[in-house]
Design an enzyme around this catalytic site. Structure first.
Site, PDB file in Angstrom:
ATOM      1  N   ASP A  44      -5.025  -7.537  -3.524  1.00 30.87           N
ATOM      2  CA  ASP A  44      -5.813  -7.356  -2.234  1.00 30.87           C
ATOM      3  C   ASP A  44      -5.182  -5.817  -1.765  1.00 30.87           C
ATOM      4  O   ASP A  44      -4.327  -5.361  -2.328  1.00 30.87           O
ATOM      5  CB  ASP A  44      -4.912  -8.408  -1.113  1.00 30.87           C
ATOM      6  CG  ASP A  44      -3.412  -8.223  -1.443  1.00 30.87           C
ATOM      7  OD1 ASP A  44      -2.880  -8.117  -2.530  1.00 30.87           O
ATOM      8  OD2 ASP A  44      -2.845  -8.296  -0.135  1.00 30.87           O
ATOM      9  N   GLU A  45      -5.620  -5.641  -0.828  1.00 28.87           N
ATOM     10  CA  GLU A  45      -5.510  -4.390   0.025  1.00 28.87           C
ATOM     11  C   GLU A  45      -4.993  -3.105  -0.949  1.00 28.87           C
ATOM     12  O   GLU A  45      -4.037  -2.341  -0.586  1.00 28.87           O
ATOM     13  CB  GLU A  45      -4.099  -4.725   0.811  1.00 28.87           C
ATOM     14  CG  GLU A  45      -4.676  -5.764   2.008  1.00 28.87           C
ATOM     15  CD  GLU A  45      -3.494  -6.001   2.825  1.00 28.87           C
ATOM     16  OE1 GLU A  45      -3.691  -6.462   3.816  1.00 28.87           O
ATOM     17  OE2 GLU A  45      -2.323  -6.022   2.034  1.00 28.87           O
ATOM     18  N   ALA A  46      -5.971  -2.975  -1.947  1.00 28.53           N
ATOM     19  CA  ALA A  46      -5.566  -1.738  -2.873  1.00 28.53           C
ATOM     20  C   ALA A  46      -6.333  -0.580  -2.246  1.00 28.53           C
ATOM     21  O   ALA A  46      -7.341   0.110  -2.907  1.00 28.53           O
ATOM     22  CB  ALA A  46      -6.215  -2.147  -4.234  1.00 28.53           C
ATOM     23  N   ARG A  76      -4.974  -7.288   8.480  1.00 27.42           N
ATOM     24  CA  ARG A  76      -6.256  -8.134   8.381  1.00 27.42           C
ATOM     25  C   ARG A  76      -6.791  -8.081   9.842  1.00 27.42           C
ATOM     26  O   ARG A  76      -6.394  -9.131  10.375  1.00 27.42           O
ATOM     27  CB  ARG A  76      -5.988  -9.569   7.872  1.00 27.42           C
ATOM     28  CG  ARG A  76      -4.631  -9.680   7.133  1.00 27.42           C
ATOM     29  CD  ARG A  76      -4.607  -9.442   5.696  1.00 27.42           C
ATOM     30  NE  ARG A  76      -3.800 -10.099   5.122  1.00 27.42           N
ATOM     31  CZ  ARG A  76      -3.149  -9.354   4.184  1.00 27.42           C
ATOM     32  NH1 ARG A  76      -3.367  -8.216   4.011  1.00 27.42           N
ATOM     33  NH2 ARG A  76      -2.115  -9.846   3.654  1.00 27.42           N
TER      34      ARG A  76
END
Length: 534
Positions: A341-343, A6
């Site tokens: 998230d974060e796919a 992030r």
């Protein structure tokens, strides 16, 4: 959300105490420190009992004679509610340890002692609020619900000396939370932790009126919850963790035990099964979940964004239905977290299509969807809750999208990484921890307003706040507690106390006053140099 990714005034005047210039206070090194810290602050005069309460209550009116706890003190529960009796028994258990008093629990409201009173018509208290009245003949705890009585009991614990019996000063505390959701997240996927270890955290949280425990159960490095339909998830996928350790998993009975234990302390458990990314443990366990039909190797590193369920396979949705259905059946609370998230390995169109179907499964089993804020880029289901973990470097476009989602009626949970990610280092010397969102000292973690934090998001759209503890670098209870405390207490105050009470100097003194309690409970915590530890 983890490493490498992030890239009113209030009626209680808490800010009036002044710092004493008496003696420079040295700060002890704690487990995880790399050096002893200098004497950076001076000790403050110990605040009076009402002024040391944390979280800060809505109002306090000190008046009259206090009540002396002694050998004859009893806990009195009124009415026929079995749950009120249970709250009284738990309060007695919590008070017996430090006081050494017998504190029997008896039925009936009359007589002196500590009286627990349920009044469903009590004005201004809401679902979790309470009133605590102390007079010479006893202390009366009044609430509309058993949860409110429990919170009143936790306030009473702080009004008594840590080491034994004493006198609670006369007066009235009237209190209720600012936000409905006050949460803490623990990641047991990167490093495995036992149910007993998590129960200890529940006790630590509940005494400060935190009411939600979010458990990150699955990730690339491990699948930590038993599944009947897909048994290799835990048996094989749970057998790894960051750094190559043995991993482990919880049985369904162990999970039920945690849920029941938390529930008795009015802490709801929110389970998270992260998808469609963060799934390497599942892809290693079942070849059929991979688009090429080949099982992946188990993973013990810390990189993110490389794994994805096969969105085009119908078998994937059998898996999603089975797994989420089992977790929903085990969880009495209303929320089920599906990550999202974060796919990075899932194309945007596939991500949106997958999340449509996953959200439908959550609704099918009677739960409310919670997902990380990336869901805003897809199609959040009606009523879905989005959890924001961004930081100062988060693109403005993402924040604007969240404002739009909030206007459409989706509640938000705020977990900004540069404020409430407890795995962020306090400073450059901190070990363990990460720093991709910057350093997060104790003051920075506390000193912000959730009601005005995101542009275009009104306080009415904020369901609450949550502090997340990711465990890429955290493998022991001492490391966990060192990173969580004392920042977790700031989260408790942000979630509970009125905005008008928000004041760092006053808060830092009340935080320092918690040190004897933390010490007595053998909590490993960071002695921040800008807090006037006594």
């Amino acid at each position: 959300m983890r490493v490498l990714r992030r890239t009113l005034g209030t009626l209680l005047v808490l800010g009036s105490a002044t710092l004493s210039c008496a003696t420079a206070q040295g700060v002890d090194a704690k487990p995880g420190d790399t050096r002893a810290r200098p004497a950076a602050v001076r000790a403050a005069a110990a605040p009076a009992p009402y002024e040391r309460l944390l979280p800060a209550p809505v109002s306090v009116r000190a008046a009259g004679a206090g009540y002396r706890f002694g050998a004859g003190t009893v806990i009195r529960t009124s009415g026929s509610a079995e749950e009120v009796r249970r709250v009284g028994e738990l309060l007695a258990e919590q008070l017996r340890g430090p006081s050494g008093l017998p504190l029997p629990v008896v039925d009936g409201e009359g007589g002196d002692g500590v009286r627990l009173r349920l009044d469903e018509a009590a004005p201004g208290l809401g679902a979790e609020g309470y009133r605590l009245d102390t007079r010479a003949d006893g202390i009366t705890l009044t609430a509309r619900t058993p949860a409110g009585l429990f919170h009143a009991g936790q306030t009473l614990r702080q009004l008594l000396p840590v080491g034994g019996p004493g006198t609670v000063p006369g007066g009235t505390v009237t209190d209720a939370p600012r936000f409905a959701y006050r949460g803490a997240m623990i990641d047991i996927a990167r490093h495995h932790f036992t149910v007993e270890q998590v129960k200890r955290y529940v006790d630590q949280l509940a005494q400060y009126k935190v009411n939600t425990l979010h458990v990150h159960l699955t990730d690339d490095q491990g699948w930590r919850l038993e599944s009947t339909a897909w048994p290799r998830l835990a048996r094989y996928g749970g057998g790894s963790e960051v750094g190559g350790g043995p991993g482990g998993h919880w049985t369904k009975d162990e999970y039920r035990e945690l849920v029941a234990y938390a529930g008795e302390r009015y802490v709801d458990v929110v389970p998270e099964i992260d998808m469609p990314g963060h799934v390497n443990a599942a892809l290693a366990s079942y070849a059929e979940l991979n688009c090429d039909g080949k099982a992946r190797e188990r993973y013990t590193g810390t990189k993110v964004g490389f794994s994805s369920l096969c969105v085009g396979k119908e078998r994937t949705y059998d898996f999603v239905d089975d797994v989420l259905g089992e977790v929903a059946e085990l969880t009495p609370g209303k929320y089920l977290h599906i990550g999202g998230d974060e796919a990075h390995a899932t194309p945007a169109a596939d991500y949106a299509a997958f999340m449509d179907r996953a959200q439908a499964v959550v609704r099918k089993y009677g739960k409310t969807v919670v997902a990380w804020h990336q869901l805003a880029a897809a199609r959040p289901a009606p009523g879905a809750v989005l959890q924001y973990w961004g930081h100062g470097g988060t693109p403005a476009k993402e924040k604007e999208r969240l404002a739009q989602v909030a206007k459409a009626g989706h509640p938000l949970i705020l977990s900004p990484a540069d404020r409430l990610y407890l795995d962020m280092k306090y400073d450059a010397t901190t070990k363990p921890g990460l720093a991709w969102a910057g350093y997060v000292p104790v003051k920075r973690s506390y000193d912000w307003d959730p009601g005005t934090f995101l542009p275009g998001v009104p306080e009415s759209a904020v369901l609450g706040v949550e502090a997340a503890l990711w465990t890429e670098t955290i493998g022991t209870r001492a490391e966990w507690e060192f990173m969580a405390f004392p920042r977790m207490l700031g989260l408790a105050e942000l979630g509970w106390s009125p905005a008008a009470s928000h004041d760092w100097p006053a808060y830092s003194r009340r935080l320092a006053a918690q040190a004897p309690r933390l010490d007595a409970q053998r909590v490993t915590y960071y002695r921040a140099p800008d807090v006037p530890w006594a």
